[in-house]
Enzyme design. Structure first.
Site, PDB file in Angstrom:
ATOM      1  CE  LYS A  12     -13.708  -5.922   3.298  1.00  0.00           C
ATOM      2  NZ  LYS A  12     -13.756  -4.436   3.921  1.00  0.00           N
ATOM      3  N   PRO A 100      -4.544  -4.712  -3.044  1.00  0.00           N
ATOM      4  CG  PRO A 100      -5.440  -2.534  -3.198  1.00  0.00           C
ATOM      5  CD  PRO A 100      -5.527  -4.041  -3.915  1.00  0.00           C
ATOM      6  CG  MET A 101      -0.992  -6.029   1.303  1.00  0.00           C
ATOM      7  SD  MET A 101       0.627  -6.387   1.996  1.00  0.00           S
ATOM      8  CE  MET A 101       1.752  -5.556   0.767  1.00  0.00           C
ATOM      9  N   GLY A 102      -3.687  -2.653   2.886  1.00  0.00           N
ATOM     10  CA  GLY A 102      -4.387  -1.350   3.354  1.00  0.00           C
ATOM     11  C   GLY A 102      -5.338  -0.866   2.334  1.00  0.00           C
ATOM     12  N   GLY A 104      -8.784  -1.705   2.365  1.00  0.00           N
ATOM     13  CA  GLY A 104     -10.029  -1.913   2.581  1.00  0.00           C
ATOM     14  C   GLY A 104     -10.926  -2.961   1.935  1.00  0.00           C
ATOM     15  CB  SER A 110      -9.962 -12.675   0.579  1.00  0.00           C
ATOM     16  OG  SER A 110     -10.648 -13.457  -0.066  1.00  0.00           O
ATOM     17  CG  ASP A 142     -13.287  -7.871   7.153  1.00  0.00           C
ATOM     18  OD1 ASP A 142     -14.198  -7.640   8.082  1.00  0.00           O
ATOM     19  OD2 ASP A 142     -12.383  -6.960   6.699  1.00  0.00           O
TER      20      ASP A 142
END
Length: 295
Positions: A12, A100-102, A104, A110, A142
């Protein structure tokens, strides 16, 4: 049916993100617009002969017991037990992790949402969309959006969702090469928490009237992330030379919208090699919602 394969967990973008206040319990009050894009992790689910929930793919830096995928699966498994008195079979979960982690982009949330949606179908659990959203909320603010599954204007802590129309766009996204812990942004003394609330029609009217590609509002978290993580600031500055660039979520990824794929390609070819960059386009609806509606 004993398996569901190739289940996408799309990323997102937050087209804007305003922090309008803070609740007594410490949670921040937000206004944002979420849009799904067609870059995604992919998950496979295979039922087991026992009741165990297992992640069969290694995810560096994320222990299995802490993974939102596993926690979401176990949460739904217990909900089915509560409703029916019988524990559904366990499941092996494999993931092709590209988000990727971190970053955003909501990757972990998701993944958890796709897990809830897929296992609700695989276990024939019968939870409604709203029930799945309510179940997922305690795991991550989220998660309800991804189960909601379409462009949304969000308020509260991000769980109060209304569908909203925005023009289809191509996006160039830059991964600056750092992970931004959400907690470090929301606890910062530099975060402003008093942006005046807007109404959804203001947001919609902006896109109806705007012809120059300018985005609505701003991301209130960006000023904190760019202060704490210089690579994010550098990516914003570089991409801003090509349009209205901004950070998504609490960072670190930075994006810019374009009217056409050739415009996005032209910018993508210029991204410095120190960063990973890619393009994506708007998704009108979560692919799993379309897939399950056809079954």
């Amino acid at each position: 049916m004993n398996s569901l394969t190739h289940c996408p967990a799309p990323a997102k973008l937050n087209l804007f993100l305003h922090v309008t206040g803070r609740r007594p319990d410490g949670y921040h009050l937000l206004q944002t617009a979420f849009v799904l894009i067609d870059r995604a992790d992919t998950l496979d689910f295979t039922l087991r002969d026992d009741e165990a929930i297992r992640r069969v793919t290694d995810v560096p830096g994320v222990p299995e017991e802490q993974d939102l995928i596993v926690r979401a699966a176990r949460l739904l498994q217990q909900e089915v037990l509560r409703r029916t008195g019988a524990l559904p079979p366990g499941v092996d979960i494999a993931i092709d992790k590209i988000l990727p982690m971190g970053g955003g982009l909501g990757g972990g949330s998701s993944d958890a949402a796709t897990t809830l949606m897929a296992l609700n179908r695989l276990w024939d659990a019968g939870l409604t969309q709203q029930e799945l959203m309510d179940l997922g909320l305690p795991l991550g603010a989220d998660i309800p959006f991804f189960i909601f599954g379409e462009t949304a204007f969000a308020e509260g802590v991000g769980e109060a969702l209304r569908p909203v129309a925005v023009p289809a766009r191509w996006y160039v996204v830059i991964e600056p090469g750092v992970q931004v812990p959400t907690a470090s942004i929301f606890t910062s003394e530099h975060l402003t928490r008093n942006t005046p609330p807007v109404i959804m029609s203001d947001f919609s009217r902006h896109y109806a009237d705007s012809q120059d590609g300018r985005q609505f509002g701003r991301n209130d978290l960006q000023q904190v992330a760019t202060r704490l993580f210089p690579p994010v600031a550098e990516a914003v500055e570089w991409l801003a030379a090509h349009g209205d660039a901004r950070m998504t979520g609490s960072g670190a990824c930075v994006f810019c919208a374009f009217h056409s794929e050739p415009e996005a390609d032209a910018v993508l070819q210029q991204i410095p090699s120190i960063w990973k960059g890619w393009k994506a386009r708007t998704l009108e609806k979560h692919p799993l919602l379309r897939r399950f509606a056809g079954n």
